[in-house]
Design a protein around this motif. Structure first.
Motif, PDB file in Angstrom:
ATOM      1  N   HIS A  49      -9.530  12.839  -1.267  1.00 25.81           N
ATOM      2  CA  HIS A  49      -9.108  12.137  -0.059  1.00 25.81           C
ATOM      3  C   HIS A  49      -9.934  10.864   0.134  1.00 25.81           C
ATOM      4  N   PHE A  50      -9.242   9.716   0.208  1.00 29.56           N
ATOM      5  CA  PHE A  50      -9.890   8.432   0.472  1.00 29.56           C
ATOM      6  C   PHE A  50      -9.707   8.126   1.951  1.00 29.56           C
ATOM      7  N   SER A  59      -4.746  11.749  -1.500  1.00 31.92           N
ATOM      8  CA  SER A  59      -4.333  11.152  -0.224  1.00 31.92           C
ATOM      9  C   SER A  59      -5.199   9.937   0.079  1.00 31.92           C
ATOM     10  N   ILE A  60      -4.546   8.918   0.663  1.00 31.10           N
ATOM     11  CA  ILE A  60      -5.231   7.655   0.952  1.00 31.10           C
ATOM     12  C   ILE A  60      -4.878   7.246   2.381  1.00 31.10           C
ATOM     13  N   ASP A 102       0.886   7.762  -0.574  1.00 32.26           N
ATOM     14  CA  ASP A 102      -0.008   6.835   0.128  1.00 32.26           C
ATOM     15  C   ASP A 102      -0.301   5.564  -0.669  1.00 32.26           C
ATOM     16  N   LEU A 103       0.183   5.484  -1.915  1.00 33.26           N
ATOM     17  CA  LEU A 103       0.027   4.235  -2.677  1.00 33.26           C
ATOM     18  C   LEU A 103       0.693   3.072  -1.952  1.00 33.26           C
ATOM     19  N   TRP A 149      10.418   3.101  -4.543  1.00 32.07           N
ATOM     20  CA  TRP A 149      10.121   2.273  -3.367  1.00 32.07           C
ATOM     21  C   TRP A 149       8.632   2.269  -3.032  1.00 32.07           C
ATOM     22  N   ILE A 150       7.943   3.343  -3.417  1.00 37.21           N
ATOM     23  CA  ILE A 150       6.508   3.443  -3.088  1.00 37.21           C
ATOM     24  C   ILE A 150       5.694   2.401  -3.846  1.00 37.21           C
ATOM     25  N   ILE A 151       6.130   2.086  -5.068  1.00 32.63           N
ATOM     26  CA  ILE A 151       5.336   1.183  -5.924  1.00 32.63           C
ATOM     27  C   ILE A 151       6.011  -0.184  -6.084  1.00 32.63           C
TER      28      ILE A 151
END
Length: 941
Positions: A826-827, A850-851, A876-877, A909-911
């Motif tokens: 976790h970040f 997770s970020i 979370d990217l 869509w995330i990246i």
């Protein structure tokens, strides 16, 4: 140019006289006399040197050239005799053996030394006579030089027939490749703040700074926006007074007012007042073209009134540090002008050479010519202009292209280009001229690593010694200055912003080659690039070896040899180096097929830099212990696995990188990199600053204890560490107050590294720990200067990120090979405030990342490598808005497919906001057996 040679020799003489101190007797006193004589001659040299470089001048110039050549060769002789004397003195001091039998054995060496000193004394007397004659002639040339020819460099402003006038008169339709920068500059001029702002256009000579600035200056939108506009050519030899007078004249003429009769008698303050009064009520635009000095900003500052009307200043310069200096007084926008992209370079060439379309039969030749121009508009225009005068046949164009180097010297289209490029070199201080010439030693289009280059400069003595300063740092500043002067192009920058490699433009290299030849700096033995050796030369650059390559030269004063040839090097060639060139300081075989080092290597008493990296060398001879002046021994990527005991005699050795990486085998963390065994006595190497990678298993605790004596170490890499070495290793590292980089690797995966230092090394910047840790050492989170951290095999059961997240300067974090054995990382918000690169590799249990939204705000590169349980893309990217690169290597197919739009990936869509997303897939057993492909995003790469 010769001034650089003389300055260097004078520094060597000064250093020699200082070291001898009050013990000057006999020969030593003669050196002091030579120093005084050379200093008195140097006063006349600078002007004569400039005229010797001038292309014109007839008989008078030829006489000056001869005088300068004689002075340069006398300087070479002085340098040689200093080195011969130091070797003779060393031999004499080391021949003092006690005992009758030992004395008898040394008689031949004593006789040889006596003969050598007699020859040296004779040579010194001859040099003094030569200097006396050169000094007499210098007085004659000093008188003549007062009425000497106008130098190209000294022209205050472009003449009508000057190539530098051309950019002022190019039609708008003829400008190619400047569309985007022109729009950017126009926006800066007519928009934004009402505060006075300065726009600086920076780039190398010939790249089109004046062309771009003048077209922006003449742009109709810009014309309509400003009440008044003034164009001032500054150049190198401007005077503030002349420039102010010129500006005031233009102001009065524009207002249709008579020029004041006493304008030329006004002092600077009165002139500045006139300028301020004229600009006070106007939205003005001033263009200062070709600014060379930082002091220009201070001199002109008082005249440029800030009246909050949106006034603007444009400055063009080759010097980045000049552009930066304006920030002291002005709001500044810097545009670093880049070479033309290939398509625009081709368009410009075709416009000039054919006034349109290139004939099909000339396309290949034309492409080669355009490539040689390296995107430099002036070079493209000049070369196209030359070829446009030739018959449009393959035969004629091939001949012209092949003889392009010759044409640079004699053709009116190209000689002006060379002169303009030469201006930047001629403006360099003498110590940087020698550094700049080094780029001509490397083959065309060669990418030069920074460390290799700067270490060669240091070995040659080009880097000035400064008290309490590391010479590597001084050398890096030299390189930075050359880059800021737009002479050098940066090829690669590291994650920490440091320059890793660089290149020189092909056309600028041609300038350097001519300077090298004039100065006898280096003789090239390159295929199709070889110059004829005339008289003395100081260096050999060998990219094409013939059987007689060294046998044919009688020049024993060679200081450096570089081998770039890819053929195997014969025993005769190698034995000949050590036997013939005893004054060598630099010997570089990097990436050649050298497979052995000759036994007579120890003859090279003066050798300071020996580069054997990426060669096939496996063993070093015992004679290496005779290289008492050696400072850098580069054995990276060689299979040398043991160093002879004699290495411990090298008390001046500063850099000893030695290791081998097994790219041809299956990857294994602990066995991928091999180190070297060192014999007892390493504690004698008290000058060592870099030592990596050392096999601790060979010497054990005794070896680690000896390392305590190496108090100057800045970089230490130690492998095959056993658990029982922990306490002693900690005690040793705590003694190293200058340590900046530390690499520790355990002997196997089960060994626990107990590294609970009482206090952390205060200056540590790079830390790499490969081995099991019972807990994260409590000193790691306290490392205020740490920029790179790699943990491998640590087997932390609990997420270490919360402990590490507050490292204030961390730029790169690598967690490899089960550094973390849990399933979730976790970040958190605010964590890792400066982190730019993150690498999660072979974390076998990791299944979830997770970020938080405001975590990793500066992250630019993120890599996932062979994490078999991470089968779902971390959503979370999407929070990483500054991410420039995302890499997946050997990751589960479900994750990879989920981002591939060609397979209907639902997570694309995330990246989609990331410019470069790359997939790597291993296809064989070796390290480099893989294939690459990219995932398309909204950005075009």
């Amino acid at each position: 140019m010769t001034d650089a040679v003389v300055s260097f020799v004078l520094e060597e003489l000064s250093k020699f006289v200082k070291e001898e101190g009050n013990s000057l007797t006999g020969i030593e006193r003669e050196f002091k006399d030579i120093k005084y004589e050379l200093e008195s001659i140097q006063v006349s040299l600078k002007d004569a040197d400039t005229k010797a470089a001038d292309e014109g001048g007839g008989g008078a110039n030829e006489g000056i050239k001869t005088w300068v050549k004689q002075l340069r060769e006398a300087s070479f002789r002085i340098e040689d005799v200093i080195d011969e004397y130091e070797y003779s003195k060393y031999m004499a001091e080391n021949n003092n053996h006690s005992g009758f039998i030992a004395s008898l054995q040394m008689i031949p060496n004593i006789i040889k030394t006596m003969n050598s000193r007699h020859q040296i004394a004779s040579e010194i007397q001859d040099i003094k006579l030569s200097l006396g004659e050169i000094k007499e002639r210098s007085q004659w040339y000093a008188v003549k030089s007062e009425s000497g020819l106008e130098s190209y460099r000294g022209v205050k402003a472009p003449r009508i027939d000057d190539t530098r006038m051309a950019p002022y008169f190019i039609q708008e339709t003829q400008v190619v490749g400047f569309e985007s920068p022109k729009d950017e500059l126009v926006r800066c001029l007519v928009g934004g703040t009402s505060e006075l702002m300065l726009v600086s256009v920076v780039g190398m000579g010939g790249i089109g700074k004046t062309t771009l600035a003048s077209h922006v200056f003449q742009n109709q939108v810009v014309k309509n926006y400003f009440d008044c506009r003034y164009f001032v050519t500054v150049s190198q030899s401007y005077t503030l007074r002349e420039m102010l007078i010129d500006m005031v004249k233009k102001f009065f003429m524009d207002n249709n007012e008579p020029i004041p009769k006493f304008l030329w008698k006004m002092d600077n303050n009165t002139l500045i007042t006139h300028v301020r009064q004229h600009l006070q009520s106007k939205r003005y635009l001033l263009l200062f073209d070709d600014v060379w000095k930082e002091s220009f900003s201070d001199e002109i500052e008082d005249a440029l009134i800030s009246n909050d009307k949106g006034s603007r200043i444009i400055v063009t310069s080759r010097m980045m540090h000049v552009a930066e200096y304006f920030k002291k007084s002005f709001l500044v926008h810097i545009h670093h002008l880049q070479p033309l992209p290939p398509n625009k370079a081709w368009e410009l060439f075709c416009n000039k050479a054919f006034r349109g379309q290139c004939p099909a039969e000339l396309e290949d030749i034309s492409n080669d010519v355009v490539q040689k121009c390296g995107g430099l508009p002036m070079a493209i225009v000049a070369t196209a202009g030359l070829l446009s005068t030739k018959a449009k046949t393959v035969f004629e164009w091939k001949k012209a292209s092949k003889n392009l180097r010759m044409e640079l010297e004699r053709n009116v289209h190209l000689t002006s280009l060379i002169k303009i490029l030469s201006l930047s070199y001629d403006d360099l201080p003498s110590h940087l001229k020698s550094c700049m010439l080094y780029f001509g030693i490397y083959p065309e289009d060669y990418t030069i690593t920074t460390k290799r280059l700067t270490r060669q400069w240091m070995a040659e003595g080009f880097v000035r010694c400064e008290e309490r300063r590391n010479p590597e740092n001084v050398a890096e500043e030299y390189l930075t200055e050359l880059i800021q002067r737009s002479l050098i192009h940066v090829s690669k920058v590291g994650f920490d912003g440091k320059i890793k490699s660089c290149q020189v433009h092909n056309l600028l290299r041609e300038v350097i080659l001519r300077k090298m030849q004039d100065l006898s700096f280096c003789h090239l033995m390159h295929e199709g690039d070889e110059q004829v050796t005339v008289g003395i030369t100081r260096r050999f650059s060998i990219a094409s070896i013939s059987k007689n390559v060294l046998r044919s030269t009688s020049n024993s004063g060679i200081r450096a040899i570089f081998v770039f040839d890819k053929d195997e090097l014969s025993k005769d060639f190698m034995d000949g180096l050590s036997a013939k060139f005893k004054l060598l300081k630099v010997l570089d075989f990097e990436n050649s097929l050298l497979n052995f080092v000759p036994d007579n290597l120890g003859n090279l008493f003066h050798l300071k830099y020996l580069n054997l990296s990426r060669t096939k060398v496996t063993v070093l001879p015992r004679s290496i212990g005779n290289l008492v002046n050696l400072e850098s021994l580069d054995l990276r990527h060689t299979t040398v696995d043991e160093l002879p005991r004699e290495i411990n005699k090298l008390t001046k050795l500063r850099l000893l990188p030695v290791y081998y990486r097994k790219y041809d085998e299956h990857y294994s963390m602990l066995n991928f990199t091999t180190g070297v065994q060192i014999q007892e006595g390493i504690g004698c190497l008290k000058s060592l600053q870099q030592l990596y990678f050392l096999d601790a298993d060979h010497g054990g605790i005794d070896l680690i204890q000896e390392l305590k004596m190496l108090r100057k170490l800045r970089k230490l890499g130690i492998r095959r560490v056993r658990q029982e070495y922990g306490n002693e290793l900690c005690a040793t590292i705590q003694k190293m107050n200058h340590l900046e980089s530390l690499y520790i690797t355990a002997i196997d995966e089960e060994v626990i590294l107990d590294l609970d230092f009482v206090s952390a090394p205060p200056n540590l910047k790079v830390l790499n720990l490969e081995g099991r840790l019972t807990k994260l050492p409590n000193w790691i989170p306290k490392l205020q200067y740490l920029v790179k951290l790699r943990l491998s095999l640590s087997n932390f059961e609990h997420d270490p990120l919360d402990t590490l997240k507050n490292l204030p300067n961390l730029l790169r974090l690598n967690l490899w090979d089960d550094a973390f054995s849990g399933d979730s990382l976790h970040f958190s918000v605010g964590g890792f405030p400066k982190l730019k690169e993150l690498d999660l590799t072979r974390l076998n249990r990791l299944s979830f990342v997770s970020i938080d939204k405001d975590a990793l705000v500066d992250l630019e590169h993120f890599r996932f490598n062979n994490n078999p349980q991470l089968k779902v893309l971390p959503k979370d990217l999407q929070n990483l808005k500054n991410l420039q690169f995302l890499g997946f290597a050997d990751m589960p197919a479900t994750l990879v497919d989920s981002i591939n739009p060609e397979k209907g990936g639902p997570c694309h869509w995330i990246i989609n906001h990331i410019p470069l997303v790359r997939i790597r897939q291993t296809v064989g057993s070796k390290f480099h057996d893989y294939k690459l492909y990219s995932i398309p995003t909204q950005f075009k790469v």
